[in-house]
Design a protein around this motif. Structure first.
Motif, PDB file in Angstrom:
ATOM      1  N   LEU A 182       0.805  -1.205   0.000  1.00 59.83           N
ATOM      2  CA  LEU A 182       0.000   0.000   0.000  1.00 59.83           C
ATOM      3  C   LEU A 182       0.848   1.269   0.000  1.00 59.83           C
ATOM      4  N   ALA A 183       0.414   2.250  -0.800  1.00 59.16           N
ATOM      5  CA  ALA A 183       0.979   3.597  -0.768  1.00 59.16           C
ATOM      6  C   ALA A 183      -0.175   4.571  -0.953  1.00 59.16           C
ATOM      7  N   LEU A 184      -0.073   5.763  -0.345  1.00 58.28           N
ATOM      8  CA  LEU A 184      -1.125   6.769  -0.442  1.00 58.28           C
ATOM      9  C   LEU A 184      -0.646   7.960  -1.260  1.00 58.28           C
ATOM     10  N   GLU A 185      -1.536   8.484  -2.096  1.00 62.44           N
ATOM     11  CA  GLU A 185      -1.200   9.577  -3.009  1.00 62.44           C
ATOM     12  C   GLU A 185      -2.072  10.798  -2.735  1.00 62.44           C
ATOM     13  N   PRO A 193      -0.483  17.016   0.198  1.00 59.55           N
ATOM     14  CA  PRO A 193       0.604  16.349   0.921  1.00 59.55           C
ATOM     15  C   PRO A 193       0.605  16.647   2.421  1.00 59.55           C
ATOM     16  N   ALA A 194       0.325  17.882   2.788  1.00 62.79           N
ATOM     17  CA  ALA A 194       0.330  18.237   4.213  1.00 62.79           C
ATOM     18  C   ALA A 194      -0.715  17.466   5.003  1.00 62.79           C
ATOM     19  N   ASP A 195      -1.771  17.002   4.331  1.00 61.94           N
ATOM     20  CA  ASP A 195      -2.802  16.209   4.999  1.00 61.94           C
ATOM     21  C   ASP A 195      -2.373  14.757   5.178  1.00 61.94           C
ATOM     22  N   LEU A 196      -1.780  14.177   4.126  1.00 62.78           N
ATOM     23  CA  LEU A 196      -1.497  12.746   4.128  1.00 62.78           C
ATOM     24  C   LEU A 196      -0.126  12.380   4.700  1.00 62.78           C
ATOM     25  N   TYR A 209       4.071  10.966  -4.322  1.00 61.47           N
ATOM     26  CA  TYR A 209       3.944  12.402  -4.561  1.00 61.47           C
ATOM     27  C   TYR A 209       3.527  12.661  -6.000  1.00 61.47           C
ATOM     28  N   ASP A 210       2.314  13.210  -6.162  1.00 62.31           N
ATOM     29  CA  ASP A 210       1.851  13.666  -7.472  1.00 62.31           C
ATOM     30  C   ASP A 210       2.003  15.180  -7.489  1.00 62.31           C
ATOM     31  N   VAL A 211       3.021  15.649  -8.192  1.00 69.19           N
ATOM     32  CA  VAL A 211       3.337  17.077  -8.160  1.00 69.19           C
ATOM     33  C   VAL A 211       2.301  17.904  -8.900  1.00 69.19           C
ATOM     34  N   HIS A 212       1.672  17.339  -9.916  1.00 67.85           N
ATOM     35  CA  HIS A 212       0.592  18.049 -10.617  1.00 67.85           C
ATOM     36  C   HIS A 212      -0.578  18.280  -9.666  1.00 67.85           C
ATOM     37  N   HIS A 213      -0.965  17.250  -8.951  1.00 70.03           N
ATOM     38  CA  HIS A 213      -2.038  17.402  -7.970  1.00 70.03           C
ATOM     39  C   HIS A 213      -1.683  18.454  -6.924  1.00 70.03           C
TER      40      HIS A 213
END
Length: 308
Positions: A182-185, A193-196, A209-213
């Motif tokens: 498992l990995a979370l995006e 990112p600050a949430d997850l 890390y999805d930098v576009h998101h």
């Protein structure tokens, strides 16, 4: 040092993965249903072997497998186990062949379950079906040697704090086999990112890390800071990141839809020095991956020529 990845399908290669619908499958007699789904499993296993081989030939180092490689597997009516529809064992043997080939050719395999997988839903039935789907995909992942199953955080009903607490409980209900993959995006609307990242760091779950998101759904953290924390969350394993570009450009309308190709300027400069797997999320599929690889490899040559 970056391993570039292709998502799910090809535009130019004659490699296709079959799908199925419950509407059609439900019309078949039990034996015909088993034979139909078994044929799809065999064909998709063969397509995976071909996909791994073709990715390697193109110099593409990772392949995201369509989460419906065994379609309807967890459907409440049409669901099945692989052994039930593959009584000859041919599909299983071919999946194992794909696993061995991916290992030999160093093509990394992953899954990214569909949006209906929501581990933090307020509805118990949705959580139960989501857990079942992740476990099913973890079983396939173990068979074929895929080491990553990427999920988004889910919804934020009741507020982010409550939603993240539900997500943590959902993660903790997964088996060891599923948790190991498992990995979370971060996503482009809800969980930045600050949430997850704090949850990932607390649970020991890697962060994709999805930098576009992140550019669509900012949180005050710099791309450099998120990159560093994301890399650390993988605890020595090669991190998995995502890259895409906005279809209408950053000055156009909605920046969320993906473009056909990646603008090389959208790739963070610091990534080039890191040991990463980066999935290219672009409509032009392998053409986009190859174009980006060519454009980025030309950068150092241009800089050397300029210095001369």
């Amino acid at each position: 040092m970056v391993r570039w990845g292709l998502c799910c399908q090809f535009l130019d290669a004659p490699i296709k993965f079959r799908s199925a619908t419950h509407r059609y499958v439900s019309t078949l007699a039990p034996k015909a249903r088993r034979e139909y789904l078994g044929a799809i499993a065999r064909d998709n296993a063969g397509a995976l072997v071909a996909a791994v081989r073709h990715c390697h030939a193109l110099g593409i180092g990772a392949f995201r497998i369509n989460s419906q490689v065994l379609p309807l597997g967890t459907h409440p009516v049409s669901g099945y186990s692989l052994d039930r529809i593959d009584r000859s064992g041919e599909a299983r043997r071919t999946f194992l062949e794909a696993a061995e080939l991916a290992k030999q050719l160093d093509v990394r395999l992953s899954f990214h379950p569909d949006q209906f997988v929501v581990l933090n839903s307020e509805r118990d039935a949705v959580v139960a079906s989501s857990l079942q789907e992740v476990e099913f995909q973890a079983e396939i992942a173990e068979l074929i040697g895929a080491d990553v199953i990427v999920l988004h955080g889910g919804g934020a009903a009741g507020g982010k704090e409550a939603a993240l607490a539900r997500l943590a409980r959902g993660v903790e209900r997964l088996s060891r086999r599923a948790r190991a993959r498992l990995a979370l995006e971060n996503d482009d609307r809800m969980f930045a990112p600050a949430d997850l990242l704090p949850l990932c760091e607390r649970l020991g779950v890697p962060f994709v890390y999805d930098v576009h998101h992140h550019r669509c759904n900012g949180d005050g953290l710099s791309e450099r800071a998120v990159t560093a924390r994301a890399v650390a969350s993988w605890s020595g394993r090669q991190p998995y990141f995502h890259i895409s570009s906005p279809r209408e450009g950053w000055s156009g309308g909605d920046p969320r839809p993906h473009a056909d190709y990646i603008d090389p300027a959208d790739v963070p400069k610091g990534w080039a020095t890191l040991d990463l797997t980066v999935d290219v999320e672009a409509k032009a599929k392998e053409r986009a991956v190859l174009a980006l690889m060519a454009q980025l490899s030309a950068r150092p040559a241009r800089r050397r020529a300029a210095r001369r």
